[in-house]
Enzyme design. Structure first.
Site, PDB file in Angstrom:
ATOM      1  CG  HIS A  60       0.321   6.194  -0.823  1.00 34.09           C
ATOM      2  ND1 HIS A  60      -0.751   6.711  -1.513  1.00 34.09           N
ATOM      3  CD2 HIS A  60      -0.205   5.558   0.261  1.00 34.09           C
ATOM      4  CE1 HIS A  60      -1.867   6.414  -0.882  1.00 34.09           C
ATOM      5  NE2 HIS A  60      -1.562   5.709   0.205  1.00 34.09           N
ATOM      6  CG  HIS A  86      -1.812   1.181   1.321  1.00 28.86           C
ATOM      7  ND1 HIS A  86      -3.082   1.189   0.797  1.00 28.86           N
ATOM      8  CD2 HIS A  86      -1.628   2.420   1.855  1.00 28.86           C
ATOM      9  CE1 HIS A  86      -3.641   2.361   1.008  1.00 28.86           C
ATOM     10  NE2 HIS A  86      -2.777   3.136   1.655  1.00 28.86           N
ATOM     11  CD  GLU A  87       1.604   3.646   3.660  1.00 28.68           C
ATOM     12  OE1 GLU A  87       1.867   4.700   3.037  1.00 28.68           O
ATOM     13  OE2 GLU A  87       0.558   3.502   4.315  1.00 28.68           O
TER      14      GLU A  87
END
Length: 473
Positions: free
Chosen positions: A25, A21-22
């Protein structure tokens, strides 16, 4: 040992999901020219730290592994300390389109991970229920097509002479769902003990609201061909009063063959307060957990009995309607097949399943908000750890499927328009894109507090549900 397995599986699952997820980003931020100051796995006191010489990003593993974050350069946080050379690389200086892409990249990365994990499971081989049809409800689409129960579906004809082989129940579901989306008429080729026949299905009149997780059941299709047994009987229940016992094998209800738990339950619910007759087998091989199907002949050492039971009248918590209940737990053993798909087909099925689960998750959350579904469906870290450990014990395929499911849930949760989540930031940027004005700091502060309160409330409910499941109160 079980606790250690659950703990390790939970840490691995959360670690993988947070990193993916990170990193979504992080990678899009770098592509957009934004300077990333820190990439942290976990919160709290750093345990490990190192700085990339190429990007200057500080990579951190922190003590509390329940999440993570990517900290980007933003002059709203450092108004007086950013050098003029770094200003073009600040997040707040980027166009609204780039900011939307950076924020959306996290949930999108979770969906991509889920597709990849499902694709690996499908490509490596997965055991799925066979495409055997249970006895359909009267007047259902399946019944009107001619299905009586026990037929094995072999292929689907699209009406233009093209036959597509059906390998499993999931395969049949995808093919019928695709035909329903296109509002097509199809013909199923299926065989029973007497031969192979064509069963025409008209899916052209189905509304979009019918194409949900219960799509097949609404048509009258449920997996069949298996063995249905009584796994337990509640004290004082209608089942106990009628003489039903644990281990009894259910053969028919009011003369209708039953080889599907959902078919049996639906019939009982529809006959509240009305006596029904159960044809069962008791003793001998009827309790041995064998792989004989519902239509097989009775074992020589089993006793065939007919029991009359009157389902108790009970109010359904979700619909408010009066339904029948006999107070017996069921154990179903359906025939299965080992299915292995080609790489491209595996990726396609992975994408379909990810979409299906994502849409279902959104609908379920909406129903919880409107009171149509119970808040007991919310789960927290304790339940996730429990399922992580159980799936890990079942093998790699089960654990990867579990990981994909949680990854989808994480992606959907982060897209909800709740401030403090990715979806909340996307809402701000959408307003900015439409109006041409940035949402004021005052409004952002108010909404952030409301969003935080919402997240705390949801977390509290999820933790309460975890504890309720754990200590059974």
């Amino acid at each position: 040992m079980d606790l250690l397995t659950e703990l390790v599986a939970f840490v691995v699952a959360i670690g993988v999901l947070v990193v993916v997820h990170e990193y979504g980003h992080y990678s899009v931020a770098r592509l957009c020219g934004v300077k990333v100051l820190r990439f942290s796995i976990g919160f709290g006191r750093p345990l490990l730290q190192w700085v990339s010489k190429k990007s200057g990003t500080e990579w951190t593993i922190s003590a509390l592994p329940l999440g993570g974050y990517v900290k980007m350069l933003d002059e709203r946080e450092f108004p007086d300390t950013i050098s003029p050379d770094d200003l073009p690389h600040a997040f707040n200086r980027q166009s609204v389109g780039k900011r939307i892409a950076i924020v959306a990249a996290g949930p999108v990365a979770n969906f991509i991970l889920a597709i990849a994990l499902f694709a690996v499971v499908y490509a490596s081989g997965v055991s799925e229920p066979a495409a055997v049809v249970a006895a359909p409800p009267v007047q259902s689409v399946a019944a009107r097509a001619g299905f009586q129960g026990g037929e094995t579906v072999l292929s689907v004809n699209d009406g233009n002479g093209n036959d597509a082989a059906v390998r499993s129940w999931a395969d049949l579901r995808w093919k019928l769902l695709s035909a329903a989306f296109d509002h097509r008429r199809v013909a199923l080729s299926a065989r029973d003990g007497a031969g192979t026949y064509a069963f025409p299905l008209d899916l052209s009149q189905l509304a979009s609201k019918d194409l949900d997780d219960d799509f097949m059941s609404k048509l009258g299709f449920d997996p069949g061909g298996g063995t249905l047994r009584v796994a337990g009987v509640e004290a004082g229940s209608a089942a106990q009063q009628a003489g039903l016992q644990k281990g009894d094998r259910l053969r028919a209800i009011d003369g209708r063959p039953v080889d599907s738990a959902s078919t049996f339950i639906a019939y009982v619910k529809a006959h509240a307060g009305k006596p029904v007759q159960l044809q069962i087998l008791r003793g001998g091989d009827a309790q041995d957990g064998g792989k004989d199907n519902a239509q097989a002949s009775a074992p020589a050492n089993a006793q065939a009995l007919t029991i009359t039971v009157t389902p108790a009248v009970q109010r359904d918590e979700e619909t408010g309607e009066e339904v029948g209940r006999i107070g017996a737990a069921l154990s179903a053993q359906a025939p299965s097949v080992e299915v292995r798909y080609a790489p491209l087909e595996s990726a396609r099925l992975g994408a379909y399943r990810t979409w299906d689960i994502g849409v279902y998750s959104l609908k379920m959350f909406g129903r919880m908000l409107t009171g149509e579904a119970s808040l007991k469906n919310l789960s927290g870290p304790v339940t996730i750890a429990d399922y992580a450990g159980k799936s890990a014990k079942l093998g790699p395929s089960a654990f990867l499927s579990f990981l994909a499911l949680v990854s989808i849930s994480l992606g959907v949760l982060n897209l909800l328009p709740i401030p403090v989540l990715d979806g909340g930031h996307l809402l701000y940027y959408a307003v900015e894109a439409v109006t041409g004005k940035v949402v004021s700091d005052r409004w952002q502060m108010v909404l952030q507090r409301a969003g935080l309160a919402c997240i705390v409330a949801l977390s509290a409910i999820a933790l309460f549900n975890d504890l309720a499941r754990l200590i059974h109160f």
